[in-house]
Scaffold this motif. Sequence first.
Motif, PDB file in Angstrom:
ATOM      1  N   MET A 191       5.871 -41.175  12.818  1.00  0.00           N
ATOM      2  CA  MET A 191       5.425 -40.737  11.499  1.00  0.00           C
ATOM      3  C   MET A 191       6.324 -41.368  10.436  1.00  0.00           C
ATOM      4  SD  MET A 191       4.824 -36.857  10.079  1.00  0.00           S
ATOM      5  CE  MET A 191       3.279 -36.668  10.992  1.00  0.00           C
ATOM      6  N   GLU A 192       5.719 -41.775   9.328  1.00  0.00           N
ATOM      7  CA  GLU A 192       6.473 -42.434   8.262  1.00  0.00           C
ATOM      8  C   GLU A 192       7.322 -41.438   7.491  1.00  0.00           C
ATOM      9  OE1 GLU A 192       5.589 -45.116   4.237  1.00  0.00           O
ATOM     10  OE2 GLU A 192       3.943 -44.363   5.483  1.00  0.00           O
ATOM     11  N   SER A 193       8.562 -41.814   7.208  1.00  0.00           N
ATOM     12  CA  SER A 193       9.470 -40.982   6.421  1.00  0.00           C
ATOM     13  C   SER A 193       9.361 -41.386   4.957  1.00  0.00           C
ATOM     14  CB  SER A 193      10.889 -41.143   6.950  1.00  0.00           C
ATOM     15  OG  SER A 193      11.767 -40.235   6.335  1.00  0.00           O
ATOM     16  N   TRP A 194      10.433 -41.311   4.199  1.00  0.00           N
ATOM     17  CA  TRP A 194      10.423 -41.691   2.795  1.00  0.00           C
ATOM     18  C   TRP A 194      11.624 -42.593   2.519  1.00  0.00           C
ATOM     19  CZ3 TRP A 194      11.090 -36.740   4.621  1.00  0.00           C
ATOM     20  CH2 TRP A 194      12.359 -36.162   4.462  1.00  0.00           C
ATOM     21  N   PRO A 195      11.614 -43.337   1.406  1.00  0.00           N
ATOM     22  CA  PRO A 195      12.724 -44.266   1.128  1.00  0.00           C
ATOM     23  C   PRO A 195      14.043 -43.518   0.928  1.00  0.00           C
ATOM     24  CG  PRO A 195      10.821 -44.744  -0.261  1.00  0.00           C
ATOM     25  CD  PRO A 195      10.545 -43.425   0.403  1.00  0.00           C
ATOM     26  N   SER A 196      15.112 -44.156   1.345  1.00  0.00           N
ATOM     27  CA  SER A 196      16.433 -43.536   1.206  1.00  0.00           C
ATOM     28  C   SER A 196      17.084 -43.944  -0.106  1.00  0.00           C
ATOM     29  CB  SER A 196      17.339 -43.964   2.360  1.00  0.00           C
ATOM     30  OG  SER A 196      18.624 -43.356   2.236  1.00  0.00           O
ATOM     31  N   PRO A 197      17.723 -42.987  -0.790  1.00  0.00           N
ATOM     32  CA  PRO A 197      18.512 -43.362  -1.964  1.00  0.00           C
ATOM     33  C   PRO A 197      19.777 -44.099  -1.520  1.00  0.00           C
ATOM     34  CG  PRO A 197      18.905 -41.058  -1.432  1.00  0.00           C
ATOM     35  CD  PRO A 197      17.820 -41.538  -0.495  1.00  0.00           C
ATOM     36  N   ALA A 198      20.301 -44.928  -2.398  1.00  0.00           N
ATOM     37  CA  ALA A 198      21.592 -45.558  -2.125  1.00  0.00           C
ATOM     38  C   ALA A 198      22.686 -44.494  -2.287  1.00  0.00           C
ATOM     39  CB  ALA A 198      21.835 -46.713  -3.083  1.00  0.00           C
ATOM     40  N   VAL A 199      23.589 -44.424  -1.323  1.00  0.00           N
ATOM     41  CA  VAL A 199      24.660 -43.422  -1.345  1.00  0.00           C
ATOM     42  C   VAL A 199      26.001 -44.144  -1.421  1.00  0.00           C
ATOM     43  CG1 VAL A 199      25.739 -41.482  -0.147  1.00  0.00           C
ATOM     44  CG2 VAL A 199      23.265 -41.830   0.014  1.00  0.00           C
ATOM     45  N   PRO A 200      26.765 -43.988  -2.508  1.00  0.00           N
ATOM     46  CA  PRO A 200      28.058 -44.666  -2.619  1.00  0.00           C
ATOM     47  C   PRO A 200      29.023 -44.217  -1.524  1.00  0.00           C
ATOM     48  CG  PRO A 200      27.366 -43.753  -4.740  1.00  0.00           C
ATOM     49  CD  PRO A 200      26.448 -43.190  -3.707  1.00  0.00           C
TER      50      PRO A 200
END
Length: 406
Positions: free
Chosen positions: A1-10
């Motif tokens: 199942m498709e997830s969602w895009p990940s935010p960039a995490v510093p």
Amino acid sequence: MESWPSPAVPRLADLGFGDAAPPRVRDTSTGELRAVEGRDGVVRMYVCGITPYDATHLGHAATYLLFDLVQRACLDAGREVRYVQNVTDIDDPLLERAVQTGQDWRAIALRETALFRDDMAALRVIPPTEYVGAVEAIPDIVDIVTRLRERGAAYDLDGDVYFSVASAAGFGAVGHYSAEVMLRLSAERGGDPDRPGKKDPLDCLLWQAAKPGEPSWDSPLGAGRPGWHVECAAIALRHLGDQIDVNGGGSDLVFPHHELSAAEAEVVTGTPPFARAYVHQAMVGYEGEKMSKSRGNLVFVSRLRAAGVDPMVIRLALLAHRHDTDWEWHDAELDVATARLHRWRAALARPSGAPAPVDDLRQALGDGIDTPKALDVVDAWVATEGDDTSAPRSTAAAVDALLGIV
């Protein structure tokens, strides 16, 4: 199942702050704070996902924000996080909604899951490593049920297959509820304690025989569909192994869901405990009442977004409450969170400031994911002037990395 895009995490370590200590979380099974150490540098976390209807209300959002912060704290400690979340895309409540609305259950599941993904992306929630629907996990579920049968932990009843709680030595160790409370909660939360022929009223369905007009799948167990609790046990064991570090969800899942899925997993593997820590998000009410679909007072993230509310305002408003105490949502919280976000953004845009409060933020989140304390730390920094020209950038990175606010 498709997830969602990940935010960039510093990575705060890349800015010279080093790695944090592993976070400590409140373990429901002991009531104590337990460090999330992981094994071989990897933290294994399973969080129970949505049944895709009425998504995404604020109770959902609060739950997945909690485990987003757990994941962020583990990443800040230099751990890899292997995070699995399911979607219960076949279950009685979904089928009931399909009957009520005259829609196909698959169409409802696809629409609501897509809406949930959009909301999670807008709220900057780090996605799971594996996002698994119950339907796609049916082969693994059948395998688990078969293994439970082989161990004498499952029995047939009129074509259905039930798990025997008597086979699980650790049954009851997650919530420590009395038999009376477990019976009541079982009846309230999808169980069938009064069904004749069961060996124990608390025994739960592993595989439900096909019924006319309902979806079913052919299997060695006969045509049918999976039970709820075994779904999560099967998915977690398939993707994370015999023992995990964190099992999480809303507090309404302590019993029967987490208790029974853990018991099933432990019988299959012979490796108790299933999870080293059980972490739960408390219930969210609405202006003096329980928030529920039956009352018609659910507050939806998508509707707030459609009304123009900044997702970071929603995130801040939810983080203003402790995760381990029931609380009530009031619409005025959006105004409070909006004002707070404006103050933060203005301060983070200044040319200089007080030294970045990285250690204090890490301590607040590392001691039980205390988000109100973490917000107070940032508020105090915002209210303090200073001449450190690197501080605004470092503080912004810490607020992003640890709280997910930009």
